[in-house]
Design a protein around this motif. Sequence first.
Motif, PDB file in Angstrom:
ATOM      1  N   THR A 130      -6.322   6.323 -11.298  1.00 25.38           N
ATOM      2  CA  THR A 130      -6.062   5.723  -9.983  1.00 25.38           C
ATOM      3  C   THR A 130      -5.581   4.280 -10.079  1.00 25.38           C
ATOM      4  N   GLY A 131      -5.768   3.655 -11.248  1.00 25.67           N
ATOM      5  CA  GLY A 131      -5.298   2.288 -11.426  1.00 25.67           C
ATOM      6  C   GLY A 131      -3.835   2.228 -11.796  1.00 25.67           C
ATOM      7  N   SER A 132      -3.442   2.987 -12.814  1.00 24.96           N
ATOM      8  CA  SER A 132      -2.053   2.969 -13.297  1.00 24.96           C
ATOM      9  C   SER A 132      -1.198   4.061 -12.676  1.00 24.96           C
ATOM     10  N   HIS A 133      -1.831   5.026 -11.992  1.00 24.13           N
ATOM     11  CA  HIS A 133      -1.165   6.198 -11.398  1.00 24.13           C
ATOM     12  C   HIS A 133      -0.597   7.135 -12.460  1.00 24.13           C
ATOM     13  N   ALA A 134      -1.063   7.023 -13.693  1.00 22.14           N
ATOM     14  CA  ALA A 134      -0.625   7.933 -14.748  1.00 22.14           C
ATOM     15  C   ALA A 134      -1.296   9.285 -14.577  1.00 22.14           C
ATOM     16  N   VAL A 135      -0.511  10.351 -14.667  1.00 21.48           N
ATOM     17  CA  VAL A 135      -1.023  11.716 -14.541  1.00 21.48           C
ATOM     18  C   VAL A 135      -0.640  12.481 -15.803  1.00 21.48           C
ATOM     19  N   LYS A 136      -1.618  13.172 -16.396  1.00 21.58           N
ATOM     20  CA  LYS A 136      -1.356  13.935 -17.620  1.00 21.58           C
ATOM     21  C   LYS A 136      -2.005  15.306 -17.545  1.00 21.58           C
ATOM     22  N   LEU A 167       0.829  -1.206   0.000  1.00 18.70           N
ATOM     23  CA  LEU A 167       0.000   0.000   0.000  1.00 18.70           C
ATOM     24  C   LEU A 167       0.865   1.258   0.000  1.00 18.70           C
ATOM     25  N   THR A 168       1.962   1.228   0.742  1.00 19.92           N
ATOM     26  CA  THR A 168       2.870   2.372   0.775  1.00 19.92           C
ATOM     27  C   THR A 168       3.486   2.615  -0.600  1.00 19.92           C
ATOM     28  N   SER A 169       3.886   1.527  -1.263  1.00 18.17           N
ATOM     29  CA  SER A 169       4.475   1.662  -2.601  1.00 18.17           C
ATOM     30  C   SER A 169       3.458   2.181  -3.606  1.00 18.17           C
ATOM     31  N   ASP A 170       2.175   1.954  -3.342  1.00 20.16           N
ATOM     32  CA  ASP A 170       1.106   2.450  -4.218  1.00 20.16           C
ATOM     33  C   ASP A 170       0.700   3.888  -3.892  1.00 20.16           C
ATOM     34  N   GLY A 171       1.387   4.491  -2.926  1.00 26.23           N
ATOM     35  CA  GLY A 171       1.131   5.897  -2.633  1.00 26.23           C
ATOM     36  C   GLY A 171       0.235   6.174  -1.451  1.00 26.23           C
ATOM     37  N   TYR A 172      -0.264   5.127  -0.786  1.00 30.66           N
ATOM     38  CA  TYR A 172      -1.118   5.339   0.376  1.00 30.66           C
ATOM     39  C   TYR A 172      -0.270   5.627   1.617  1.00 30.66           C
ATOM     40  N   SER A 173      -0.834   6.382   2.542  1.00 28.14           N
ATOM     41  CA  SER A 173      -0.255   6.512   3.877  1.00 28.14           C
ATOM     42  C   SER A 173      -0.922   5.466   4.756  1.00 28.14           C
ATOM     43  N   ASN A 182      -0.178  11.097  -4.101  1.00 30.10           N
ATOM     44  CA  ASN A 182      -1.180  10.928  -3.045  1.00 30.10           C
ATOM     45  C   ASN A 182      -1.891  12.247  -2.762  1.00 30.10           C
ATOM     46  N   LEU A 183      -1.131  13.326  -2.699  1.00 31.63           N
ATOM     47  CA  LEU A 183      -1.713  14.645  -2.440  1.00 31.63           C
ATOM     48  C   LEU A 183      -2.601  15.088  -3.601  1.00 31.63           C
ATOM     49  N   LEU A 184      -2.118  14.899  -4.842  1.00 34.19           N
ATOM     50  CA  LEU A 184      -2.915  15.297  -5.999  1.00 34.19           C
ATOM     51  C   LEU A 184      -4.211  14.497  -6.076  1.00 34.19           C
ATOM     52  N   GLU A 185      -4.138  13.201  -5.833  1.00 35.36           N
ATOM     53  CA  GLU A 185      -5.342  12.367  -5.865  1.00 35.36           C
ATOM     54  C   GLU A 185      -6.362  12.860  -4.840  1.00 35.36           C
ATOM     55  N   TYR A 186      -5.898  13.191  -3.651  1.00 31.91           N
ATOM     56  CA  TYR A 186      -6.817  13.648  -2.606  1.00 31.91           C
ATOM     57  C   TYR A 186      -7.463  14.979  -2.990  1.00 31.91           C
TER      58      TYR A 186
END
Length: 224
Positions: free
Chosen positions: A136-142, A20-26, A156-160
């Motif tokens: 949110t699946g691939s974590h790709a941001v464009k 979960l940490t590697s996926d960006g969760y705290s 993580n911050l951007l997703e929130y």
Amino acid sequence: MRILLAEDEADLNQIITRKLTSDGYSVDSCYNGSEAIDFLEMADYDAVILDIMMPKMDGFGVLRHIRNTGKSAPVLFLTAKDSVADRVKGLDSGADDYLIKPFSLEELTARIRAMTRKKFNITANILQVGDLTLDTGSHAVKRGENEIMLSAKEYNLLEYLMLNKGIVLSREKIENHIWNFEYEGGTNVVDVYISYLRKKIDGNCQNKLIHTVRGYGYMIEKKI
């Protein structure tokens, strides 16, 4: 987003935490129901993962505490019990999902994404604000056609922010949902990471998406 994990099998607890940490969760992790209650009283979580059979208090007891205190965080049960009656009991007790051991870590993270989509009334993995998209699946941001590389914490911050688009979020609320109890950084951590995001997301773009609301916090929104 911030997740509470209560799992008494030490090896499994550590494996899930690392994933979960590697996926960006705290992640705040603990090993029994009593510790889980302590964490729940000190922070708000975007999702809770509970082993059912735990020392001191089982998962059902922790779930009752969550619902009795008015917390709406989605809850996923982990258990070795695989009978229909056990699954029905778990779901009828107020859990949002139920995963039987052994399980795939990829399935676990997919179920977490599904639960949090429901919480935020999102129907797909793609979040969008203006020409900014986040998968949110691939974590790709464009931003438009340009891919943006983010660190795990920046993502993580951007997703929130995007899950709460158009809503002003206080620094305290952002910090509570993005950093766990192990964080020992400075008090201006939110401002620092917002600055990082602005450079990568807005940069030289004419239409700025990340906005400061003086005296309160930050929001993401496309302004006309």
